[in-house]
Motif scaffolding. Structure first.
Motif, PDB file in Angstrom:
ATOM      1  N   UNK A   1       8.031   2.733 -17.943  1.00  0.00           N
ATOM      2  CA  UNK A   1       7.711   3.828 -17.026  1.00  0.00           C
ATOM      3  C   UNK A   1       7.385   3.307 -15.629  1.00  0.00           C
ATOM      4  N   UNK A   2       6.604   2.230 -15.537  1.00  0.00           N
ATOM      5  CA  UNK A   2       6.239   1.657 -14.238  1.00  0.00           C
ATOM      6  C   UNK A   2       7.480   1.080 -13.551  1.00  0.00           C
ATOM      7  N   UNK A   3       8.349   0.424 -14.318  1.00  0.00           N
ATOM      8  CA  UNK A   3       9.567  -0.128 -13.719  1.00  0.00           C
ATOM      9  C   UNK A   3      10.435   1.000 -13.170  1.00  0.00           C
ATOM     10  N   UNK A   4      10.529   2.119 -13.897  1.00  0.00           N
ATOM     11  CA  UNK A   4      11.301   3.267 -13.391  1.00  0.00           C
ATOM     12  C   UNK A   4      10.672   3.804 -12.105  1.00  0.00           C
ATOM     13  N   UNK A   5       9.350   3.901 -12.063  1.00  0.00           N
ATOM     14  CA  UNK A   5       8.684   4.391 -10.851  1.00  0.00           C
ATOM     15  C   UNK A   5       8.984   3.487  -9.655  1.00  0.00           C
ATOM     16  N   UNK A   6       8.946   2.188  -9.872  1.00  0.00           N
ATOM     17  CA  UNK A   6       9.223   1.238  -8.792  1.00  0.00           C
ATOM     18  C   UNK A   6      10.664   1.391  -8.315  1.00  0.00           C
ATOM     19  N   UNK A   7      11.609   1.403  -9.259  1.00  0.00           N
ATOM     20  CA  UNK A   7      13.024   1.530  -8.893  1.00  0.00           C
ATOM     21  C   UNK A   7      13.278   2.844  -8.159  1.00  0.00           C
ATOM     22  N   UNK A   8      12.701   3.926  -8.645  1.00  0.00           N
ATOM     23  CA  UNK A   8      12.873   5.224  -7.985  1.00  0.00           C
ATOM     24  C   UNK A   8      12.265   5.200  -6.586  1.00  0.00           C
ATOM     25  N   UNK A   9      11.079   4.613  -6.453  1.00  0.00           N
ATOM     26  CA  UNK A   9      10.420   4.544  -5.156  1.00  0.00           C
ATOM     27  C   UNK A   9      11.197   3.725  -4.142  1.00  0.00           C
ATOM     28  N   UNK A  10      11.829   2.666  -4.611  1.00  0.00           N
ATOM     29  CA  UNK A  10      12.627   1.818  -3.724  1.00  0.00           C
ATOM     30  C   UNK A  10      14.072   2.310  -3.598  1.00  0.00           C
ATOM     31  N   UNK A  11      14.400   3.333  -4.389  1.00  0.00           N
ATOM     32  CA  UNK A  11      15.757   3.905  -4.404  1.00  0.00           C
ATOM     33  C   UNK A  11      16.801   2.844  -4.747  1.00  0.00           C
ATOM     34  N   UNK A  12      16.509   2.110  -5.825  1.00  0.00           N
ATOM     35  CA  UNK A  12      17.431   1.086  -6.320  1.00  0.00           C
ATOM     36  C   UNK A  12      17.629   1.292  -7.815  1.00  0.00           C
ATOM     37  N   UNK A  13      18.736   0.823  -8.368  1.00  0.00           N
ATOM     38  CA  UNK A  13      18.909   0.866  -9.815  1.00  0.00           C
ATOM     39  C   UNK A  13      17.872  -0.033 -10.494  1.00  0.00           C
TER      40      UNK A  13
ATOM     41  N   UNK B   1       0.832  -1.213   0.000  1.00  0.00           N
ATOM     42  CA  UNK B   1       0.000   0.000   0.000  1.00  0.00           C
ATOM     43  C   UNK B   1       0.863   1.258   0.000  1.00  0.00           C
ATOM     44  N   UNK B   2       1.854   1.287   0.879  1.00  0.00           N
ATOM     45  CA  UNK B   2       2.716   2.464   0.993  1.00  0.00           C
ATOM     46  C   UNK B   2       3.490   2.707  -0.303  1.00  0.00           C
ATOM     47  N   UNK B   3       4.005   1.639  -0.911  1.00  0.00           N
ATOM     48  CA  UNK B   3       4.745   1.790  -2.160  1.00  0.00           C
ATOM     49  C   UNK B   3       3.822   2.291  -3.268  1.00  0.00           C
ATOM     50  N   UNK B   4       2.630   1.735  -3.349  1.00  0.00           N
ATOM     51  CA  UNK B   4       1.667   2.157  -4.374  1.00  0.00           C
ATOM     52  C   UNK B   4       1.377   3.656  -4.264  1.00  0.00           C
ATOM     53  N   UNK B   5       1.127   4.126  -3.040  1.00  0.00           N
ATOM     54  CA  UNK B   5       0.845   5.554  -2.838  1.00  0.00           C
ATOM     55  C   UNK B   5       2.054   6.408  -3.160  1.00  0.00           C
ATOM     56  N   UNK B   6       3.234   5.959  -2.769  1.00  0.00           N
ATOM     57  CA  UNK B   6       4.464   6.721  -2.967  1.00  0.00           C
ATOM     58  C   UNK B   6       4.791   6.917  -4.445  1.00  0.00           C
ATOM     59  N   UNK B   7       4.580   5.879  -5.255  1.00  0.00           N
ATOM     60  CA  UNK B   7       5.011   5.955  -6.662  1.00  0.00           C
ATOM     61  C   UNK B   7       3.879   6.217  -7.646  1.00  0.00           C
ATOM     62  N   UNK B   8       2.643   6.239  -7.167  1.00  0.00           N
ATOM     63  CA  UNK B   8       1.532   6.522  -8.063  1.00  0.00           C
ATOM     64  C   UNK B   8       1.158   5.376  -8.985  1.00  0.00           C
ATOM     65  N   UNK B   9       1.383   4.152  -8.536  1.00  0.00           N
ATOM     66  CA  UNK B   9       0.990   2.954  -9.275  1.00  0.00           C
ATOM     67  C   UNK B   9      -0.012   2.210  -8.403  1.00  0.00           C
ATOM     68  N   UNK B  10      -1.060   1.684  -9.002  1.00  0.00           N
ATOM     69  CA  UNK B  10      -2.109   1.060  -8.197  1.00  0.00           C
ATOM     70  C   UNK B  10      -1.598  -0.167  -7.439  1.00  0.00           C
ATOM     71  N   UNK B  11      -2.225  -0.402  -6.287  1.00  0.00           N
ATOM     72  CA  UNK B  11      -1.890  -1.555  -5.457  1.00  0.00           C
ATOM     73  C   UNK B  11      -2.108  -2.847  -6.247  1.00  0.00           C
ATOM     74  N   UNK B  12      -3.210  -2.912  -6.985  1.00  0.00           N
ATOM     75  CA  UNK B  12      -3.511  -4.104  -7.774  1.00  0.00           C
ATOM     76  C   UNK B  12      -2.411  -4.376  -8.802  1.00  0.00           C
ATOM     77  N   UNK B  13      -1.925  -3.333  -9.449  1.00  0.00           N
ATOM     78  CA  UNK B  13      -0.848  -3.495 -10.425  1.00  0.00           C
ATOM     79  C   UNK B  13       0.399  -4.043  -9.754  1.00  0.00           C
ATOM     80  N   UNK B  14       0.759  -3.490  -8.588  1.00  0.00           N
ATOM     81  CA  UNK B  14       1.944  -3.976  -7.878  1.00  0.00           C
ATOM     82  C   UNK B  14       1.780  -5.428  -7.430  1.00  0.00           C
ATOM     83  N   UNK B  15       0.586  -5.777  -6.983  1.00  0.00           N
ATOM     84  CA  UNK B  15       0.326  -7.172  -6.584  1.00  0.00           C
ATOM     85  C   UNK B  15       0.528  -8.097  -7.784  1.00  0.00           C
ATOM     86  N   UNK B  16      -0.030  -7.704  -8.936  1.00  0.00           N
ATOM     87  CA  UNK B  16       0.123  -8.530 -10.148  1.00  0.00           C
ATOM     88  C   UNK B  16       1.583  -8.634 -10.572  1.00  0.00           C
ATOM     89  N   UNK B  17       2.328  -7.529 -10.445  1.00  0.00           N
ATOM     90  CA  UNK B  17       3.749  -7.568 -10.793  1.00  0.00           C
ATOM     91  C   UNK B  17       4.478  -8.523  -9.859  1.00  0.00           C
TER      92      UNK B  17
END
Length: 187
Positions: free
Chosen positions: A55-67, A29-45
């Motif tokens: 674009x979604x992969x970049x948002x995830x990497x940026x949100x987690x502060x990882x390459x 939930x926190x990651x979804x809110x932080x990066x602007x990607x739906x919780x359902x999308x993150x669950x499916x990923x």
């Protein structure tokens, strides 16, 4: 992300995403809110059921502060990336393809990129402190950063702060081939 073997890649991205998220103590939930990607999308990923865009992969990497390559690869002592076998990430509009060359070790990532004729790719801002280094290996490229446009020909290179939106455009009638180095700031 569209890839040739998207099933295996989707599972790899999902497993790596879950591992990084859990290790950092971030709820889905926190990651979804932080990066602007739906919780359902993150669950499916995470389940390996989704085919995320670049674009979604970049948002995830940026949100987690990882390459980004940390989400895309498995460790190995020696790695060879052959063009015919490489992982291909395709933009939502199908005009830009990037191939991560190796998993990031430290603070840099290497990519090969292909921008279709007359194609444009708008990149969202990356993590604070990110620098991009781009060399045109074949063709032409225009890069827009902070309202300024820079034209590059074959073997020209540019360096700019990637922690702001920027755009790549191919003004020519042939594919532009690029080499990228992305450098992460070490706080």
């Amino acid at each position: 992300m569209n890839t040739e073997n998207h099933g295996d890649v989707g599972k790899l991205v999902g497993a790596n995403l879950r591992q990084f998220r859990v290790n950092k103590g971030i709820s889905i939930d926190a990651l979804a809110k932080q990066i602007g990607v739906s919780k359902l999308t993150l669950i499916k990923i995470e389940r390996g059921e989704a085919n995320p865009t670049l674009s979604v992969i970049w948002k995830i990497a940026n949100g987690l502060k990882i390459p980004i390559t940390a989400l895309l690869s498995i460790e190995s002592d020696v790695s060879i990336v052959r063009k015919k076998d490489g992982l291909k990430l395709i933009s939502a509009n199908d005009v830009f393809v990037v191939e991560p060359l190796f998993r990031s070790h430290g603070l840099i990532e290497l990519y090969r990129g292909y921008l279709q004729p007359r194609g444009e790719y708008l990149s969202e801002a990356h993590q604070p402190g990110v620098m991009e280094f781009v060399t045109v290996m074949s063709g032409q490229l225009t890069v827009e950063v902070d309202g300024n446009t820079y034209h590059l020909d074959e073997y020209d290179s540019i360096r700019f702060k990637g922690d702001r939106p920027h755009k790549y455009a191919n003004p020519s009638s042939s594919v532009t081939i690029l080499h990228f180095v992305i450098s992460y700031h070490n706080p």
